[in-house]
Design a protein around this motif. Structure first.
Motif, PDB file in Angstrom:
ATOM      1  N   GLU A 141      -8.488  -1.820  -9.639  1.00  0.00           N
ATOM      2  CA  GLU A 141      -7.849  -1.186 -10.793  1.00  0.00           C
ATOM      3  C   GLU A 141      -7.138  -2.187 -11.709  1.00  0.00           C
ATOM      4  OE1 GLU A 141      -4.437   2.206 -11.672  1.00  0.00           O
ATOM      5  OE2 GLU A 141      -5.532   2.255  -9.773  1.00  0.00           O
TER       6      GLU A 141
ATOM      7  N   GLN B 240       0.822  -1.216   0.000  1.00  0.00           N
ATOM      8  CA  GLN B 240       0.000   0.000   0.000  1.00  0.00           C
ATOM      9  C   GLN B 240       0.852   1.260   0.000  1.00  0.00           C
ATOM     10  OE1 GLN B 240      -4.135  -1.461   2.066  1.00  0.00           O
ATOM     11  NE2 GLN B 240      -2.786  -0.264   3.316  1.00  0.00           N
TER      12      GLN B 240
ATOM     13  N   GLU C 202       2.597   1.564  -3.527  1.00  0.00           N
ATOM     14  CA  GLU C 202       1.653   1.872  -4.607  1.00  0.00           C
ATOM     15  C   GLU C 202       0.771   3.091  -4.312  1.00  0.00           C
ATOM     16  OE1 GLU C 202       1.576   0.279  -7.621  1.00  0.00           O
ATOM     17  OE2 GLU C 202       3.351  -0.793  -6.882  1.00  0.00           O
ATOM     18  N   GLU C 203       0.801   3.551  -3.056  1.00  0.00           N
ATOM     19  CA  GLU C 203      -0.001   4.697  -2.610  1.00  0.00           C
ATOM     20  C   GLU C 203      -1.491   4.500  -2.857  1.00  0.00           C
ATOM     21  OE1 GLU C 203       1.840   8.139  -4.422  1.00  0.00           O
ATOM     22  OE2 GLU C 203       3.474   8.101  -2.953  1.00  0.00           O
ATOM     23  N   LYS C 204      -1.942   3.244  -2.651  1.00  0.00           N
ATOM     24  CA  LYS C 204      -3.362   2.894  -2.794  1.00  0.00           C
ATOM     25  C   LYS C 204      -3.675   1.761  -1.838  1.00  0.00           C
ATOM     26  CE  LYS C 204      -3.707   4.139  -7.632  1.00  0.00           C
ATOM     27  NZ  LYS C 204      -3.972   3.721  -8.987  1.00  0.00           N
TER      28      LYS C 204
ATOM     29  N   GLN D 291      -8.323  -1.035  -3.727  1.00  0.00           N
ATOM     30  CA  GLN D 291      -8.222  -0.169  -4.908  1.00  0.00           C
ATOM     31  C   GLN D 291      -7.321  -0.796  -5.970  1.00  0.00           C
ATOM     32  OE1 GLN D 291      -6.794   3.253  -2.700  1.00  0.00           O
ATOM     33  NE2 GLN D 291      -8.697   4.370  -3.113  1.00  0.00           N
ATOM     34  N   LEU D 292      -6.226  -1.399  -5.537  1.00  0.00           N
ATOM     35  CA  LEU D 292      -5.311  -2.050  -6.482  1.00  0.00           C
ATOM     36  C   LEU D 292      -5.986  -3.219  -7.186  1.00  0.00           C
ATOM     37  CD1 LEU D 292      -2.082  -1.982  -4.294  1.00  0.00           C
ATOM     38  CD2 LEU D 292      -2.475  -0.687  -6.398  1.00  0.00           C
TER      39      LEU D 292
END
Length: 169
Positions: free
Chosen positions: A50, A37, A40-42, A46-47
């Motif tokens: 996406e 997290q 990936e800054e998510k 969310q990953l």
């Protein structure tokens, strides 16, 4: 190497056991999901949304195979076992311990698969995801700890009592 890597289903208690185990051993603690997290800054959910399951598994594998630590307890994400390179890396740098919990108990602990950020590989029930992963957990584990209705203290005692750890720590 002298790391301990915890694998198992989401809700098996890898992070909880990992923090306590690290304190008992005087080790550092690392949660690989949090590393993903952060990198990936998510959020994991969310990953997965996406990139889909396959894209997330690639990200997870790439991050996990790059983890280089010493004297650390690592709690992995439940889907880490889908990353062959990462799991081979983990087996090289430490002792891999599978925290085995019956799927009915996992089902009670996990709640929403989507909110939790669980890779489902198209499966909609915890039982099916569990069945999909169990052989991988068993394959990669140096040690299997059955956490069937036991408190964390007993899980820690079982881990510390493993003969496989004696020469590795």
């Amino acid at each position: 190497m002298n790391n301990i890597i915890l694998i198992g289903m989401p809700g098996a208690g890898k992070s909880t056991v990992g923090v306590v185990l690290a304190k008992v051993l005087g080790y550092k603690f690392l949660d690989s999901d949090l590393v993903i997290q952060e990198k990936e800054e998510k959020l994991l959910s969310q990953l997965i949304e996406e990139y889909g399951d396959a894209g997330f598994i690639k990200i997870e594998n790439d991050v996990n195979k790059s983890i280089e630590v010493d004297h650390t307890v690592i709690a992995t994400g439940g889907s880490a076992v889908y990353g062959t390179e990462a799991m081979e890396h983990f087996r090289r740098i430490g002792t891999v311990i599978y925290l085995e919990v019956p799927y009915k108990e996992i089902e009670n602990r996990v709640g929403s698969l989507k909110d939790r950020g669980v890779v489902s590989n198209g499966k909609t029930k915890i039982e099916d995801i569990y069945s999909d992963r169990i052989a991988l957990y068993e394959t990669y584990a140096h040690v299997i700890i059955k956490e069937w209705d036991i408190p964390i203290r007993e899980t820690i005692e079982k881990i510390l009592g493993c003969k496989e750890l004696e020469n590795r720590l």
